[in-house]
Design a protein around this motif. Structure first.
Motif, PDB file in Angstrom:
ATOM      1  N   ASN A 125     -12.948 -11.486 -36.433  1.00 12.55           N
ATOM      2  CA  ASN A 125     -11.909 -10.869 -36.821  1.00 12.55           C
ATOM      3  C   ASN A 125     -11.784  -9.305 -36.322  1.00 12.55           C
ATOM      4  OD1 ASN A 125     -13.700  -9.641 -38.536  1.00 12.55           O
ATOM      5  ND2 ASN A 125     -12.969 -10.500 -40.402  1.00 12.55           N
ATOM      6  N   LYS A 160      -3.065 -15.171 -29.180  1.00 18.85           N
ATOM      7  CA  LYS A 160      -2.744 -16.424 -29.817  1.00 18.85           C
ATOM      8  C   LYS A 160      -2.364 -17.476 -28.775  1.00 18.85           C
ATOM      9  CE  LYS A 160      -1.144 -14.446 -33.976  1.00 18.85           C
ATOM     10  NZ  LYS A 160      -1.022 -14.829 -35.006  1.00 18.85           N
ATOM     11  N   ASP A 201      -7.504 -18.796 -39.797  1.00 20.65           N
ATOM     12  CA  ASP A 201      -7.095 -17.556 -38.990  1.00 20.65           C
ATOM     13  C   ASP A 201      -8.110 -16.639 -38.395  1.00 20.65           C
ATOM     14  OD1 ASP A 201      -4.139 -17.321 -41.198  1.00 20.65           O
ATOM     15  OD2 ASP A 201      -4.226 -18.487 -39.265  1.00 20.65           O
ATOM     16  N   GLU A 250      -9.699  -8.992 -32.670  1.00 17.99           N
ATOM     17  CA  GLU A 250      -8.533  -9.551 -32.318  1.00 17.99           C
ATOM     18  C   GLU A 250      -7.801  -9.614 -31.151  1.00 17.99           C
ATOM     19  OE1 GLU A 250      -5.564 -10.007 -35.769  1.00 17.99           O
ATOM     20  OE2 GLU A 250      -7.160  -9.137 -36.881  1.00 17.99           O
ATOM     21  N   GLN A 293      -8.488 -13.512 -38.792  1.00 15.20           N
ATOM     22  CA  GLN A 293      -8.718 -12.765 -39.735  1.00 15.20           C
ATOM     23  C   GLN A 293      -9.818 -13.399 -40.617  1.00 15.20           C
ATOM     24  OE1 GLN A 293      -5.519 -13.539 -39.157  1.00 15.20           O
ATOM     25  NE2 GLN A 293      -4.721 -11.833 -38.107  1.00 15.20           N
ATOM     26  N   ASP A 294      -9.813 -14.539 -40.837  1.00 16.22           N
ATOM     27  CA  ASP A 294     -10.805 -15.161 -41.752  1.00 16.22           C
ATOM     28  C   ASP A 294     -12.187 -15.606 -41.213  1.00 16.22           C
ATOM     29  OD1 ASP A 294      -8.083 -17.342 -42.737  1.00 16.22           O
ATOM     30  OD2 ASP A 294      -8.687 -15.402 -43.508  1.00 16.22           O
TER      31      ASP A 294
END
Length: 197
Positions: free
Chosen positions: A178, A186, A170, A181, A172-173
């Motif tokens: 991150n 997406k 993701d 974003e 966020q990882d």
């Protein structure tokens, strides 16, 4: 067996260059009683060269015959501080610096253990000189090695390998990413609009 030999003899008449005659066998045996040194290596050592009494015809792996007419007499071959004498014929040897003849190995008490990859030489004072070979394992080739192999006609395959069991991380990882974003949507809305450059 006699039938096989008769058929072999008949067929060998069509390709005599591929059949070992007694003369060819004798020539190969004669060359096994000679020691060779790479021309490049001998040039670096500045060895004294003299003409051979008679020209040798050396047949290489591709069946090309190369005449050789020089020799370096009584070269000093030092192994572990012990000096040996050997006559060396300059020749193109590829990756080898020297090829030592069987008679020289035998007369100097050399024992070769192929299974253990060891070479033993017993010297006059009862001591033993031992060399142990190492198996080279190449996991990867350099670009230069790859290029040379391709030039020689070796086949190559290009593979793109992906671990399909590994999950896609993701946003966020992923460090740094991150923090932005909102810059990485997406779903991509499509191609960017045309712009003048």
């Amino acid at each position: 067996m006699a039938e096989y030999e008769a058929k072999f003899t008949e067929l060998s008449g069509f390709v005599p260059e591929f059949v070992n005659t007694e003369e060819k066998k004798a020539r190969r045996f004669q060359l096994a009683t000679k020691s060779f040194i790479s021309r490049n290596f001998s040039n670096k050592l500045n060895l004294n060269v003299v003409p051979l009494r008679e020209v040798l015809q050396v047949e290489i792996a591709n069946r090309e015959i190369i005449p050789v007419n020089q020799v370096h007499h009584r070269c000093k071959l030092k192994l572990e501080g012990k000096a040996f004498e050997v006559d060396l014929i300059p020749f193109v040897l590829g990756k080898f610096n020297m090829v030592i003849e069987m008679d020289w190995l035998s007369s100097n008490g050399v024992q070769i253990d192929c299974k253990k990859k060891k070479v033993r030489i017993r010297v006059q004072d009862g001591k033993e000189i031992m060399f142990k070979g190492q198996r080279k394992t190449h996991k990867f080739l350099t670009m230069f090695q790859t290029k040379n192999l391709l030039k020689k006609g070796n086949e190559s395959y290009l593979a793109y390998v992906m671990d399909t069991k590994k999950e896609i991380p993701d946003i966020q990882d992923i460090p740094v990413v991150n923090e932005f974003e909102d810059v990485f949507p997406k779903d991509l809305p499509g191609f960017p609009p045309d712009r003048e450059i």
